[in-house]
Motif scaffolding. Structure first.
Motif, PDB file in Angstrom:
ATOM      1  N   HIS A  56       0.802  -1.221   0.000  1.00 54.28           N
ATOM      2  CA  HIS A  56       0.000   0.000   0.000  1.00 54.28           C
ATOM      3  C   HIS A  56       0.837   1.275   0.000  1.00 54.28           C
ATOM      4  CE1 HIS A  56      -2.915  -3.003   1.501  1.00 54.28           C
ATOM      5  NE2 HIS A  56      -3.692  -2.354   0.665  1.00 54.28           N
ATOM      6  N   HIS A  57       2.126   1.163  -0.220  1.00 55.37           N
ATOM      7  CA  HIS A  57       2.993   2.340  -0.227  1.00 55.37           C
ATOM      8  C   HIS A  57       3.779   2.400  -1.535  1.00 55.37           C
ATOM      9  CE1 HIS A  57       2.165   3.337   3.931  1.00 55.37           C
ATOM     10  NE2 HIS A  57       2.367   2.074   4.257  1.00 55.37           N
ATOM     11  N   SER A  58       4.167   3.599  -1.912  1.00 59.93           N
ATOM     12  CA  SER A  58       4.928   3.780  -3.149  1.00 59.93           C
ATOM     13  C   SER A  58       6.331   3.190  -2.999  1.00 59.93           C
ATOM     14  CB  SER A  58       5.032   5.267  -3.485  1.00 59.93           C
ATOM     15  OG  SER A  58       5.846   5.923  -2.535  1.00 59.93           O
ATOM     16  N   ASP A  59       6.930   2.861  -4.133  1.00 63.31           N
ATOM     17  CA  ASP A  59       8.296   2.332  -4.111  1.00 63.31           C
ATOM     18  C   ASP A  59       9.252   3.334  -3.469  1.00 63.31           C
ATOM     19  OD1 ASP A  59       7.424   0.051  -5.285  1.00 63.31           O
ATOM     20  OD2 ASP A  59       8.390   0.400  -7.225  1.00 63.31           O
ATOM     21  N   TYR A  60       9.022   4.622  -3.733  1.00 62.78           N
ATOM     22  CA  TYR A  60       9.891   5.644  -3.159  1.00 62.78           C
ATOM     23  C   TYR A  60       9.849   5.608  -1.628  1.00 62.78           C
ATOM     24  CZ  TYR A  60      11.709  10.152  -1.760  1.00 62.78           C
ATOM     25  OH  TYR A  60      12.438  11.134  -1.145  1.00 62.78           O
ATOM     26  N   ALA A 105      16.105  -5.451   5.217  1.00 62.59           N
ATOM     27  CA  ALA A 105      15.872  -4.166   4.548  1.00 62.59           C
ATOM     28  C   ALA A 105      16.789  -4.021   3.337  1.00 62.59           C
ATOM     29  CB  ALA A 105      16.086  -3.015   5.524  1.00 62.59           C
ATOM     30  N   ARG A 106      18.030  -4.462   3.468  1.00 58.29           N
ATOM     31  CA  ARG A 106      18.967  -4.389   2.338  1.00 58.29           C
ATOM     32  C   ARG A 106      18.489  -5.289   1.196  1.00 58.29           C
ATOM     33  NH1 ARG A 106      22.607  -6.902  -0.169  1.00 58.29           N
ATOM     34  NH2 ARG A 106      22.499  -8.730   1.164  1.00 58.29           N
ATOM     35  N   ILE A 107      18.000  -6.479   1.510  1.00 57.57           N
ATOM     36  CA  ILE A 107      17.503  -7.397   0.485  1.00 57.57           C
ATOM     37  C   ILE A 107      16.262  -6.814  -0.196  1.00 57.57           C
ATOM     38  CG2 ILE A 107      16.426  -9.661   0.152  1.00 57.57           C
ATOM     39  CD1 ILE A 107      18.391 -10.699   2.320  1.00 57.57           C
ATOM     40  N   LEU A 108      15.382  -6.182   0.559  1.00 63.27           N
ATOM     41  CA  LEU A 108      14.210  -5.554  -0.038  1.00 63.27           C
ATOM     42  C   LEU A 108      14.618  -4.434  -0.988  1.00 63.27           C
ATOM     43  CD1 LEU A 108      11.181  -5.418  -0.326  1.00 63.27           C
ATOM     44  CD2 LEU A 108      11.092  -4.037   1.764  1.00 63.27           C
ATOM     45  N   LEU A 109      15.670  -3.715  -0.667  1.00 61.06           N
ATOM     46  CA  LEU A 109      16.183  -2.694  -1.590  1.00 61.06           C
ATOM     47  C   LEU A 109      16.656  -3.328  -2.893  1.00 61.06           C
ATOM     48  CD1 LEU A 109      18.213  -0.249   0.667  1.00 61.06           C
ATOM     49  CD2 LEU A 109      16.225   0.288  -0.733  1.00 61.06           C
ATOM     50  N   VAL A 110      17.309  -4.465  -2.815  1.00 57.60           N
ATOM     51  CA  VAL A 110      17.755  -5.166  -4.020  1.00 57.60           C
ATOM     52  C   VAL A 110      16.553  -5.593  -4.862  1.00 57.60           C
ATOM     53  CG1 VAL A 110      18.923  -7.253  -4.861  1.00 57.60           C
ATOM     54  CG2 VAL A 110      19.934  -5.916  -3.012  1.00 57.60           C
ATOM     55  N   VAL A 111      15.511  -6.089  -4.213  1.00 57.28           N
ATOM     56  CA  VAL A 111      14.295  -6.500  -4.925  1.00 57.28           C
ATOM     57  C   VAL A 111      13.651  -5.294  -5.610  1.00 57.28           C
ATOM     58  CG1 VAL A 111      11.956  -7.400  -4.607  1.00 57.28           C
ATOM     59  CG2 VAL A 111      13.889  -8.506  -3.481  1.00 57.28           C
ATOM     60  N   LEU A 112      13.586  -4.177  -4.932  1.00 50.98           N
ATOM     61  CA  LEU A 112      13.007  -2.982  -5.532  1.00 50.98           C
ATOM     62  C   LEU A 112      13.832  -2.497  -6.717  1.00 50.98           C
ATOM     63  CD1 LEU A 112      11.896  -0.975  -2.385  1.00 50.98           C
ATOM     64  CD2 LEU A 112      10.430  -1.994  -4.118  1.00 50.98           C
ATOM     65  N   ASP A 113      15.142  -2.582  -6.620  1.00 47.27           N
ATOM     66  CA  ASP A 113      15.995  -2.182  -7.743  1.00 47.27           C
ATOM     67  C   ASP A 113      15.778  -3.095  -8.939  1.00 47.27           C
ATOM     68  OD1 ASP A 113      17.081  -0.025  -6.448  1.00 47.27           O
ATOM     69  OD2 ASP A 113      18.856  -1.104  -5.759  1.00 47.27           O
ATOM     70  N   ALA A 114      15.596  -4.382  -8.707  1.00 45.57           N
ATOM     71  CA  ALA A 114      15.357  -5.325  -9.801  1.00 45.57           C
ATOM     72  C   ALA A 114      13.987  -5.092 -10.429  1.00 45.57           C
ATOM     73  CB  ALA A 114      15.460  -6.751  -9.285  1.00 45.57           C
ATOM     74  N   LYS A 115      13.035  -4.661  -9.626  1.00 44.86           N
ATOM     75  CA  LYS A 115      11.672  -4.431 -10.102  1.00 44.86           C
ATOM     76  C   LYS A 115      11.575  -3.166 -10.950  1.00 44.86           C
ATOM     77  CE  LYS A 115       7.388  -2.887  -8.205  1.00 44.86           C
ATOM     78  NZ  LYS A 115       6.702  -2.490  -7.037  1.00 44.86           N
ATOM     79  N   THR A 116      12.455  -2.221 -10.748  1.00 46.35           N
ATOM     80  CA  THR A 116      12.389  -0.920 -11.403  1.00 46.35           C
ATOM     81  C   THR A 116      13.554  -0.765 -12.368  1.00 46.35           C
ATOM     82  OG1 THR A 116      11.530  -0.151  -9.283  1.00 46.35           O
ATOM     83  CG2 THR A 116      11.992   1.527 -10.928  1.00 46.35           C
TER      84      THR A 116
END
Length: 87
Positions: free
Chosen positions: A37-41, A63-74
């Motif tokens: 429910h929140h933006s990627d930013y 949290a670091r792994i979630l950042l990697v997932v977000l980078d791969a998604k975008t």
């Protein structure tokens, strides 16, 4: 924040800073817990807070792994390839 010394009492400034960090950490945890429910930013910002100020190694690593997932998604965040297909 200065290193607490055994003969020095924490100042009001140190307590206020620690309270502020605790509040930001709590907000970041709420954002990460409801990531859909929140933006990627906002999720990215929350992850950066937890990477820097997380209480446990596991919390910081998640949290670091979630950042990697977000980078791969975008993929738009990566440099565009040139005419030869290289980045």
């Amino acid at each position: 924040m200065s290193i607490p010394l055994p003969f020095r009492k924490p100042s009001a400034r140190d307590r206020a800073r620690q309270d502020w960090i605790e509040e930001r950490r709590r907000e970041a945890r709420m954002v990460v817990a409801d990531v859909a429910h929140h933006s990627d930013y906002l999720v990215r910002l929350a992850c950066h807070v937890l990477v820097q100020h997380g209480e446990t190694f596991e919390e910081r690593e998640d949290a670091r792994i979630l950042l990697v997932v977000l980078d791969a998604k975008t993929p738009g965040r990566l440099p565009a390839p040139d005419r030869e297909g290289r980045t």
